[in-house]
Design a protein around this motif. Structure first.
Motif, PDB file in Angstrom:
ATOM      1  N   LYS A 109       0.867  -1.183   0.000  1.00 38.03           N
ATOM      2  CA  LYS A 109       0.000   0.000   0.000  1.00 38.03           C
ATOM      3  C   LYS A 109       0.895   1.222   0.000  1.00 38.03           C
ATOM      4  N   VAL A 110       0.340   2.367  -0.403  1.00 33.93           N
ATOM      5  CA  VAL A 110       1.083   3.618  -0.376  1.00 33.93           C
ATOM      6  C   VAL A 110       1.531   3.879   1.066  1.00 33.93           C
ATOM      7  N   GLY A 111       2.804   4.228   1.228  1.00 31.93           N
ATOM      8  CA  GLY A 111       3.368   4.490   2.546  1.00 31.93           C
ATOM      9  C   GLY A 111       4.037   3.280   3.179  1.00 31.93           C
ATOM     10  N   GLN A 112       3.871   2.116   2.587  1.00 29.63           N
ATOM     11  CA  GLN A 112       4.450   0.890   3.141  1.00 29.63           C
ATOM     12  C   GLN A 112       5.917   0.760   2.760  1.00 29.63           C
ATOM     13  N   ARG A 113       6.737   0.314   3.684  1.00 26.23           N
ATOM     14  CA  ARG A 113       8.165   0.089   3.443  1.00 26.23           C
ATOM     15  C   ARG A 113       8.329  -1.295   2.810  1.00 26.23           C
ATOM     16  N   THR A 154      10.156   3.042   0.257  1.00 29.32           N
ATOM     17  CA  THR A 154       8.752   3.205   0.638  1.00 29.32           C
ATOM     18  C   THR A 154       7.918   3.389  -0.621  1.00 29.32           C
ATOM     19  N   GLU A 193       5.555   5.068  -2.732  1.00 34.28           N
ATOM     20  CA  GLU A 193       5.106   6.452  -2.734  1.00 34.28           C
ATOM     21  C   GLU A 193       3.808   6.627  -3.519  1.00 34.28           C
ATOM     22  N   GLU A 194       3.676   5.913  -4.647  1.00 36.73           N
ATOM     23  CA  GLU A 194       2.474   6.020  -5.483  1.00 36.73           C
ATOM     24  C   GLU A 194       2.194   4.689  -6.143  1.00 36.73           C
TER      25      GLU A 194
END
Length: 147
Positions: free
Chosen positions: A95-99, A125, A127-128
């Motif tokens: 998901k967006v924001g996931q490392r 991470t 980002e999009e």
């Protein structure tokens, strides 16, 4: 000149090896026309797509303009259908924001009834995400960006 199957095969082979695209032969009571199949040409033109306004969900069919992108863009290695998870009941791989780390599964591309897990070549991470679940992908199409 005797027209038999061996002679016709020899003509076909000669047309295939030569630069000719067509050959027509006509004798008394017999007509032969040989045409070489031409390979199909695909021409593509790159198109810059303007960035969409910020939204809660990733916008469908939004692709980054190459000059505006920072980070690593993961593209589709094959033509197929994008799936964010292994099945509709399971959560998305990322998901967006996931490392993510190198080797982590990012998404699946279904091609010719085969499910191909696409793994990350980068640490970073997400980002999009540029595509939506079930969307068709072209070879080289940007799918997501990792920074």
């Amino acid at each position: 000149m005797e027209l038999n199957i061996d002679f016709i095969k020899a003509i076909i082979d000669e047309v295939d090896r030569s630069g000719l695209s067509t050959l027509k032969l006509e004798t008394e009571g017999f007509k032969l026309s040989v045409e070489k199949a031409q390979p199909m040409q695909v021409v593509s033109t790159p198109v810059a797509v303007p960035a969409a306004p910020a939204a809660a969900e990733p916008a469908a069919d939004v692709q980054p303009a190459q000059a505006d992108v920072c980070g690593n863009v993961v593209t589709s290695p094959i033509v197929g259908t994008f799936y964010a998870s292994a099945s509709p009941e399971k959560p998305a791989y990322v998901k967006v924001g996931q490392r993510v780390q190198k080797g982590d599964v990012l998404f699946i591309v279904e091609s010719m009834k085969l499910m191909n897990e696409i793994t990350s070549e980068y640490d970073g991470t997400v980002e999009e995400i540029y595509v939506r679940d079930g969307q068709s992908l072209e070879y080289g199409q940007p799918v997501l960006r990792i920074v």
